[in-house]
Every structure is written in C-alpha cells, then in structure tokens.
Design an enzyme around this catalytic site. Structure first.
Site, PDB file in Angstrom:
ATOM      1  NE  ARG A   1      -4.452  -1.270   1.750  1.00  0.00           N
ATOM      2  CZ  ARG A   1      -5.387  -1.706   2.770  1.00  0.00           C
ATOM      3  NH1 ARG A   1      -4.972  -1.884   3.958  1.00  0.00           N
ATOM      4  NH2 ARG A   1      -6.735  -2.071   2.163  1.00  0.00           N
TER       5      ARG A   1
ATOM      6  CE  LYS B   1     -10.906  -4.580   8.014  1.00  0.00           C
ATOM      7  NZ  LYS B   1     -10.243  -3.557   7.024  1.00  0.00           N
TER       8      LYS B   1
ATOM      9  N   GLY C   1      -6.527  -5.182   1.654  1.00  0.00           N
ATOM     10  CA  GLY C   1      -5.013  -5.321   2.110  1.00  0.00           C
ATOM     11  C   GLY C   1      -4.523  -6.374   2.468  1.00  0.00           C
TER      12      GLY C   1
ATOM     13  N   GLY D   1     -12.914  -3.849   1.211  1.00  0.00           N
ATOM     14  CA  GLY D   1     -14.073  -3.407   1.172  1.00  0.00           C
ATOM     15  C   GLY D   1     -14.662  -2.469   0.042  1.00  0.00           C
TER      16      GLY D   1
HETATM   17  N1  ADP Z   1     -11.315 -18.494  10.202  1.00  0.00           N
HETATM   18  C1  ADP Z   1     -10.699 -17.262  10.397  1.00  0.00           C
HETATM   19  N2  ADP Z   1     -10.970 -16.701  11.697  1.00  0.00           N
HETATM   20  C2  ADP Z   1     -10.244 -15.780  11.969  1.00  0.00           C
HETATM   21  N3  ADP Z   1      -9.578 -14.678  11.110  1.00  0.00           N
HETATM   22  C3  ADP Z   1      -9.375 -15.171   9.992  1.00  0.00           C
HETATM   23  C4  ADP Z   1     -10.054 -16.464   9.335  1.00  0.00           C
HETATM   24  N4  ADP Z   1      -9.641 -16.576   8.477  1.00  0.00           N
HETATM   25  C5  ADP Z   1      -8.932 -15.537   7.692  1.00  0.00           C
HETATM   26  N5  ADP Z   1      -8.763 -14.597   8.976  1.00  0.00           N
HETATM   27  C6  ADP Z   1      -8.241 -13.336   9.052  1.00  0.00           C
HETATM   28  O1  ADP Z   1      -8.637 -12.579   8.119  1.00  0.00           O
HETATM   29  C7  ADP Z   1      -7.791 -11.417   7.800  1.00  0.00           C
HETATM   30  C8  ADP Z   1      -8.114 -10.574   6.603  1.00  0.00           C
HETATM   31  O2  ADP Z   1      -9.422 -10.147   6.638  1.00  0.00           O
HETATM   32  P1  ADP Z   1      -9.932  -8.599   5.914  1.00  0.00           P
HETATM   33  O3  ADP Z   1      -9.422  -7.708   6.614  1.00  0.00           O
HETATM   34  O4  ADP Z   1     -11.547  -8.930   5.828  1.00  0.00           O
HETATM   35  O5  ADP Z   1      -9.319  -9.078   4.322  1.00  0.00           O
HETATM   36  P2  ADP Z   1      -8.821  -8.016   3.348  1.00  0.00           P
HETATM   37  O6  ADP Z   1      -7.946  -6.931   4.099  1.00  0.00           O
HETATM   38  O7  ADP Z   1      -8.076  -8.643   2.163  1.00  0.00           O
HETATM   39  O8  ADP Z   1     -10.046  -7.252   2.890  1.00  0.00           O
HETATM   40  C9  ADP Z   1      -6.365 -11.777   7.913  1.00  0.00           C
HETATM   41  O9  ADP Z   1      -5.712 -11.254   9.096  1.00  0.00           O
HETATM   42  C10 ADP Z   1      -6.630 -13.380   8.417  1.00  0.00           C
HETATM   43  O10 ADP Z   1      -5.872 -14.145   9.719  1.00  0.00           O
HETATM   44  O1  X15 Z   2      -7.784  -2.416   5.146  1.00  0.00           O
HETATM   45  C1  X15 Z   2      -8.562  -1.859   4.587  1.00  0.00           C
HETATM   46  O2  X15 Z   2      -9.822  -2.327   4.076  1.00  0.00           O
HETATM   47  P1  X15 Z   2      -9.654  -4.016   3.382  1.00  0.00           P
HETATM   48  O3  X15 Z   2      -9.300  -5.079   4.722  1.00  0.00           O
HETATM   49  O4  X15 Z   2     -11.039  -4.128   3.184  1.00  0.00           O
HETATM   50  O5  X15 Z   2      -8.962  -4.004   2.359  1.00  0.00           O
HETATM   51  C2  X15 Z   2      -8.627  -0.494   4.642  1.00  0.00           C
HETATM   52  O6  X15 Z   2      -7.509   0.366   5.138  1.00  0.00           O
HETATM   53  C3  X15 Z   2      -9.888   0.355   5.358  1.00  0.00           C
HETATM   54  O7  X15 Z   2      -9.688  -0.117   6.834  1.00  0.00           O
HETATM   55  P2  X15 Z   2     -11.080  -0.279   7.587  1.00  0.00           P
HETATM   56  O8  X15 Z   2     -11.856  -1.404   7.227  1.00  0.00           O
HETATM   57  O9  X15 Z   2     -10.619  -0.579   9.255  1.00  0.00           O
HETATM   58  O10 X15 Z   2     -11.821   1.106   7.484  1.00  0.00           O
END
Ligand code: ADP
Ligand code: X15
Length: 403
Positions: A37, A202, A360, A384
C-alpha cells in the site's frame, strides 16, 4: 473528477498538498510485513514532490479507538515511505496538533511530511456530521489542496475521506484513477462464468455484498471467517469459530435466493481447527486437526479451509472467465493456516480467467506467500472499497472528489 495531472498543470510549487493515502499496512510489532500500500501511493507522492509541492501525507492504520495508541502508530510506514522515496520524510507525532503544525510549517518545496494516524482522533470516524466537520476544519488548516489517493478507504464516510475534500480544491491521485479504471470493467461487460471468492475477518462489513452478488455472480466461494455464519445458517455447530450470530437469518435468505437464481454457493467440506488462536508472535506450531465442516467440535475454532476443500475450490475456479477474490481463506499469517489461501491464489494463476484480488490482507497474502503479482489481472489495494464499488454503491471518497 479532476485528476492530479490537472493539478500539476495548474502548478503546485510551494503549495501545501494534503494526500489522503491508505497506509494501513500489516505490521508484526513495528515491522511492516508487506509494503504494497505504501508503494501504491508512491507515484502520486513522488510526482507532487518533484513538482515542488509541500506534501502532507495522512492515513489511518488499523482500528484504534479515537485516541492515541502506540500499537497503531504510522511511524514505521513514514520511515518506509522515506526509504522508497529516497528522501527524508518528516513525521508528526500528532495529526492536527503542535507537532503536525510544526512539521507542515517546516516543509520546504518538494519535501514530504507524514501525520500520525488519523483515527487517533474521534472526529475522523464519527457518525456525527458536526464532529467530523470540526476535525476536517482542523485538517484543512494544514493544506491548500487535497489529493485523494487512499483507495482502500474510499468506502468510509470519514472526515479525511469525505468532509475534507469539500473544504479544499480536490483532485484524484494516480492510484484511485487506476483502481477505478480496472474495477469499472467488472461492473459492465463481465465475462462468464464469473466467480467471487469471499473470505477474511471483516464478516459483518462484507456479508451484505452477497445481496448484490446474487444478481451478478455465477458462483460464490466462501472462505475465512465468513464460513462459520454459513455453516451455522445450515444448522451446524461452529464451536468457538468467528460467528456473526445476528446475520444467520440474512445468510439463510441468501442461501434460499441462490437456489432460486441458480447461483452456486461453494462452502468448505472440511476445516482446520484448534482450541485457540495461534501465537502470531512466535508462530509456534499450532497442530491443527482436520475435521468435517459439519462436525466442528465444541470449543474448537476453524482457522483455515481443509485439504479436500482446497481441491474443491481449485476445481471451482479453473473453468471461470472472471474471478474476483477478497479475503484470505484462513489465518494465512501463521504457516499452519496458509494452505487454503495458497491454494486459491494458485488456482487463480492456473485459471485462464481475468483475475482481480482485492484487499489489504489478500494482496499482502499473495505477496507474502511468494506469488508473482504480475500473474494476476489486477491487485487492488482495497477489499471493502472494491466490493462496494462493484455493488454500484456511491462511495463517499469518490463522490467527494467528483463534487
Ligand atoms: N477462520 C478465520 N478466523 C479468524 N480470522 C480469519 C480467518 N480466516 C482469515 N482470517 C483473517 O482475516 C484477515 C483478513 O481479513 P480482511 O481484512 O477481511 O481481508 P482484506 O484485508 O483482504 O479485505 C487476516 O488477517 C486473516 O488472519
Ligand atoms: O484495510 C482496509 O480495508 P480492507 O481490509 O477491506 O482491504 C482499509 O484500510 C480500510 O480499513 P477499515 O476497514 O478499518 O476502514
């Protein structure tokens, strides 16, 4: 939307340019485990500095609770930005206080300062317009011009994303322009079969996107922390796994609607479980057990999809023409729970489909696991944000740049 090129044509020498970036990088203590990033916003920051702007970079990191918390300091990201720029970068230990004002006043033409985490201030994320506006007023005092380039946060109606651009002449940076250009293709003539892979942690943020995906996608593969709300909706026990209990009725409705519409939901058939979350500091072996997805024992938490599911998911991705993937399949940061994510990444590479990886952690995962970024069609810095863009929602941070 006016772009940074128009700003450069107008001239930026000597002007204070506020760059809202997304420097929300994964950290292991104070060590950045993936700087994707930071590299993504480099073209914008470097170009402004070269043109003689006094560049003020701001971002959030993690989800601190509206007050300073050293665990979420942007200091490591500021240092890394300096290394990548090959220049000294000033760092303010607050966001709108004495340190920030001094750092900005100390800038000469072409120099860069990074402010401390925007979310150390309750006004940044407040739902109250006046409170957010008051914080945006203070940010506005630090700059003459606003450049929005934090694509990962454009879905957030936050002070620095939404309210600040209304107070300053505003432009879109190079990253936002690139991201929107690629994602736009997925909203118009998407080639079928179109599969979406949804995982990560998330869950409450991202479950809602399925409502829209049921109208768009041919196949939806569920992984990561998303899995357990689906298993619970099917009446299975999920032990101590991540569960969004209030969303079970919604997920039941999604499952019904998918049947009616002929959209295929793919859920894991087996999962890796353990009695506790792994130690992320020592990365000590976690000794997970593999269990059937409908037989998670009480007290155990699911932390990755299992070996049969890996094969299943790979087979569901090979015959696709378009794949969008957000969210790791498991806790990939620990080696014992990385194989599900690795299998999906490899399947995307092996598939002839146009592939987009967003988020991310998802983007970080493919790099940390050693995959070549160029083997994917596009790696988006926002999870997101890209999901909500694909939904056709008005994203506050993009709307603000258009206004
Ligand atoms: N079964 C699970 N239980 C808890 N955390 C998980 C599980 N599978 C994946 N994760 C966690 O999800 C996190 C990423 O989620 P998220 O922020 O939604 O993805 P992104 O940043 O790609 O949008 C990672 O840090 C990973 O460790
Ligand atoms: O990591 C982010 O989003 P992402 O996990 O959905 O890629 C962005 O930095 C937004 O962070 P936020 O979901 O805490 O507002």
């Amino acid at each position: 939307m006016k772009t940074i090129d128009e700003l450069l044509t107008e001239g930026v020498a000597g002007r204070r340019v506020f760059v809202r970036a997304d420097l929300n990088v994964p950290l292991d203590g104070t060590t950045i485990t993936d700087d994707g990033r930071i590299r993504a916003v480099l073209p914008t920051v470097a170009k402004l500095a070269e043109a003689g702007a006094r560049v003020v970079v701001a971002s959030h990191l993690g989800r601190p609770k509206g007050a300073p918390d050293p665990a979420f300091s942007l200091a490591p990201a500021a240092a890394r930005l300096g290394e990548l720029l090959g220049a000294d970068v000033a760092f303010a230990t607050d966001t709108v206080g004495d340190s920030a004002r001094a750092a900005v006043e100390g800038l000469t033409d072409g120099q860069v300062a990074v402010l401390e985490n925007l979310r150390f201030n309750a006004g940044e994320t407040s739902k109250d317009d006046a409170e957010r506006g008051a914080f945006a007023d203070r940010l506005a005092e630090l700059a003459d011009v606003y450049v929005g380039d934090g694509f990962g946060a454009v879905h957030r109606k936050h002070a620095s994303v939404y309210d600040l651009p209304a107070r300053l002449p505003h432009y879109a940076g190079y990253l936002i322009a690139t991201e929107v250009g690629v994602l736009k293709k997925l909203t118009t003539d998407v080639k079928r079969p179109y599969a979406v892979v949804l995982g990560g942690a998330k869950v409450s943020d991202k479950l809602g996107v399925i409502d829209h995906l049921l109208e768009k996608a041919d196949r939806i593969l569920i992984g990561g922390g998303m899995v357990f709300t689906f298993l619970a909706a099917q009446g299975h026990e999920v032990g101590a796994s991540l569960l969004q209990e209030d969303q079970i009725p919604v997920v039941k409705e999604y499952i019904e609607r998918a049947k009616e519409r002929g959209v295929e939901f793919v859920l894991p058939v087996d999962v890796l479980v353990a009695g506790e979350f792994p130690d992320m500091k020592t990365k000590a072996p976690a000794h997970p057990a593999t269990v059937a997805a409908d037989a998670i024992p009480a007290g155990q938490m699911g932390l990755d999809i299992g070996p049969e599911s890996r094969k299943l998911y790979a087979s569901k991705l090979t015959d696709t023409a378009t794949v969008f993937w957000n969210g790791p399949m498991g806790v990939f940061e620990h080696p014992d729970y990385a194989e599900g994510t690795r299998a999906v990444a490899q399947a995307l590479i092996d598939s002839p489909a146009f592939t987009v990886v967003g988020g991310g952690d998802s983007a970080a995962a493919v790099r940390i696991l050693g995959f070549d970024e160029n083997a994917f069609g596009h790696i988006s810095t926002g999870g997101g944000a890209s999901l909500e863009y694909l939904e056709g929602k008005t994203l506050p941070g993009l709307a603000a740049l258009e206004g």
